[in-house]
Write an enzyme that holds these catalytic residues in place. Structure first.
Site, PDB file in Angstrom:
ATOM      1  N   TRP A  37     -10.745  39.089  63.302  1.00  0.00           N
ATOM      2  CA  TRP A  37      -9.379  39.106  63.857  1.00  0.00           C
ATOM      3  C   TRP A  37      -9.323  38.403  65.202  1.00  0.00           C
ATOM      4  CZ3 TRP A  37      -6.338  39.443  60.129  1.00  0.00           C
ATOM      5  CH2 TRP A  37      -6.506  40.364  59.095  1.00  0.00           C
ATOM      6  N   ASP A  95      -5.647  43.447  71.132  1.00  0.00           N
ATOM      7  CA  ASP A  95      -5.201  43.841  69.793  1.00  0.00           C
ATOM      8  C   ASP A  95      -5.808  45.211  69.515  1.00  0.00           C
ATOM      9  OD1 ASP A  95      -4.881  44.244  67.069  1.00  0.00           O
ATOM     10  OD2 ASP A  95      -5.786  42.344  66.451  1.00  0.00           O
ATOM     11  N   LYS A 115      -2.155  50.420  60.312  1.00  0.00           N
ATOM     12  CA  LYS A 115      -3.504  50.977  60.307  1.00  0.00           C
ATOM     13  C   LYS A 115      -3.458  52.453  60.689  1.00  0.00           C
ATOM     14  CE  LYS A 115      -4.883  46.912  59.293  1.00  0.00           C
ATOM     15  NZ  LYS A 115      -5.364  45.826  60.127  1.00  0.00           N
TER      16      LYS A 115
HETATM   17  C1  LIG Z   1      -5.215  44.403  60.113  1.00  0.00           C
HETATM   18  C2  LIG Z   1      -5.469  43.774  61.417  1.00  0.00           C
HETATM   19  C3  LIG Z   1      -4.806  42.611  61.811  1.00  0.00           C
HETATM   20  C4  LIG Z   1      -3.842  41.865  60.918  1.00  0.00           C
HETATM   21  O1  LIG Z   1      -2.701  42.592  60.763  1.00  0.00           O
HETATM   22  P1  LIG Z   1      -1.410  42.008  60.008  1.00  0.00           P
HETATM   23  O2  LIG Z   1      -0.350  42.963  60.401  1.00  0.00           O
HETATM   24  O3  LIG Z   1      -1.730  42.004  58.554  1.00  0.00           O
HETATM   25  O4  LIG Z   1      -1.158  40.637  60.512  1.00  0.00           O
HETATM   26  C5  LIG Z   1      -5.062  42.116  63.071  1.00  0.00           C
HETATM   27  N1  LIG Z   1      -5.922  42.725  63.895  1.00  0.00           N
HETATM   28  C6  LIG Z   1      -6.577  43.852  63.545  1.00  0.00           C
HETATM   29  C7  LIG Z   1      -7.508  44.492  64.512  1.00  0.00           C
HETATM   30  C8  LIG Z   1      -6.378  44.406  62.299  1.00  0.00           C
HETATM   31  O5  LIG Z   1      -7.032  45.517  61.957  1.00  0.00           O
END
Ligand SMILES: *Cc1c(COP(=O)(O)O)cnc(C)c1O
Length: 360
Positions: free
Chosen positions: A101, A171, A195
């Site tokens: 990511w 993030d 998540k």
């Molecule tokens: C799942 C995830 C993403 C991507 O998320 P989307 O909403 O599908 O774009 C980005 N960063 C992390 C840490 C993730 O777990």
């Protein structure tokens, strides 16, 4: 009706109480005679939903007044572009690559400016977090970017990097609201909610107000300017209304459970059950350097791909869903987010013990 133990990395398990409440309100939200899905986002009822959600989130995380809370769309991945478009005044940023990511975010940012990879754990399949106390931060970096919890690899920063005065952008998709945070250490905290908070389709951005300006990169679409959404209270266009409503319910649920300190304690207790077993097991082992283990995502292997596959299959038959590891790493991964009850982790561990006894 029967519910499984869902160990998916995302979209993931939600609190059963929240789902029940939403079901009860499905046809008639609090006397409005309609579902939240059918409601104008300009209505008084929805304004109250989004205001309450924001206030509860501010309370849970201790978000100071000089930070804006935005409820946006486009998932976490859209932020990979929005961040450089809004923050790259010098067209330079430093990225720490601790998994796919962060790597993807850096690659996207490189479309807009110079991306400097100041640390990486790619050499050992992202099984650790690199040393971040004394990084070669670029003089002109507009920000330093991290992915705080690495969903795929199961690592988590235990201390934040020293950014040498530069803005920190994080993030937190897969560790959002899993433990207390000091918001003031960040310029931007963001995450997709699917998540650990709510249904896919909503992304929450917590951003220091002085970073929200009209000085964005030329050509930045209106929809990708933080200022557009901040000026409109996240209601510039139709927001992901139902998602925000469910997030609001999850915030209430977290408050009723004692807030983020209590969640951290609970999450540590849950993770310990699984990690202790992995450390003692002769068949299964964790894949991450213990110091950097995530409380949310627990990857493990048997060392034998066929046995891994059989384990996943038998676990599924026994009511433990989505234990297959990410396609890029194989093995297994148990995601044990806030809403995974401790009973689920205990039951999984007992199942693993039994599997080990039968197959070793
Ligand atoms: C799942 C995830 C993403 C991507 O998320 P989307 O909403 O599908 O774009 C980005 N960063 C992390 C840490 C993730 O777990």
């Amino acid at each position: 009706m029967s519910r499984v133990y869902n160990f998916s990395a995302g979209p993931a398990v939600l609190p059963e109480e929240v789902l029940r409440e939403a079901a009860e309100e499905m046809l008639d939200y609090q006397g409005t005679g309609m579902s939240v899905m059918e409601m104008s986002h300009r209505s008084k009822a929805f304004q109250e939903i989004i205001d309450t959600a924001e206030a509860d989130l501010r309370g849970l995380m201790g978000i100071p007044d000089d930070y804006e809370v935005l409820f946006l769309q486009g998932g976490a991945s859209q932020q990979f572009a929005m961040i450089p478009m809004n923050l790259m005044k010098n067209r330079a940023a430093d990225y720490i690559v601790t998994g796919q990511w962060a790597k993807k975010a850096g690659e996207e940012a490189a479309k807009y400016g110079r991306v400097n990879i100041v640390a990486s754990s790619a050499d050992k399949t992202f099984s650790y977090i690199p040393e971040v106390k004394d990084l070669p931060i670029s003089e002109d970096a507009d920000y330093v970017y991290i992915c705080e919890n690495n969903t795929i690899y199961g690592t988590k920063y235990k201390e934040l990097p020293d950014t040498k005065g530069k803005l920190l952008v994080a993030d937190v998709s897969s560790c959002f609201l899993s433990e207390p945070v000091d918001v003031t250490k960040y310029g931007v905290i963001y995450g997709g909610v699917q998540k650990n908070i709510g249904p896919a389709g909503t992304v929450i951005v917590i951003i220091r107000k002085d970073l929200i300006t009209d000085e964005v990169l030329p050509g930045t679409p209106t929809m990708l300017k933080y200022k557009t959404h901040a000026d409109a209270g996240s209601l510039y266009n139709t927001p992901p209304a139902y998602g925000i409503y469910i997030c609001g319910k999850v915030f209430k649920w977290l408050k009723s459970r004692g807030g983020l300190s209590a969640m951290k304690e609970y999450n540590e207790k849950k993770a310990k059950i699984l990690y202790d077993y992995l450390d003692a097991s002769k068949m299964f082992s964790g894949t991450v350097e213990p110091k950097y283990r995530s409380l949310m995502n627990v990857p493990f292997v048997t060392g034998d791909e066929n046995l891994d596959a059989r384990f996943v299959k038998e676990a599924k038959a026994a009511g433990f869903e989505n234990l297959k590891g990410h396609r890029s790493v194989g093995g297994m991964r148990a995601s044990i987010y806030n809403a995974m009850p401790i009973e689920g982790v205990e039951a999984l561990t007992a199942f693993m013990k039994k599997f080990e006894e039968e197959n070793l």
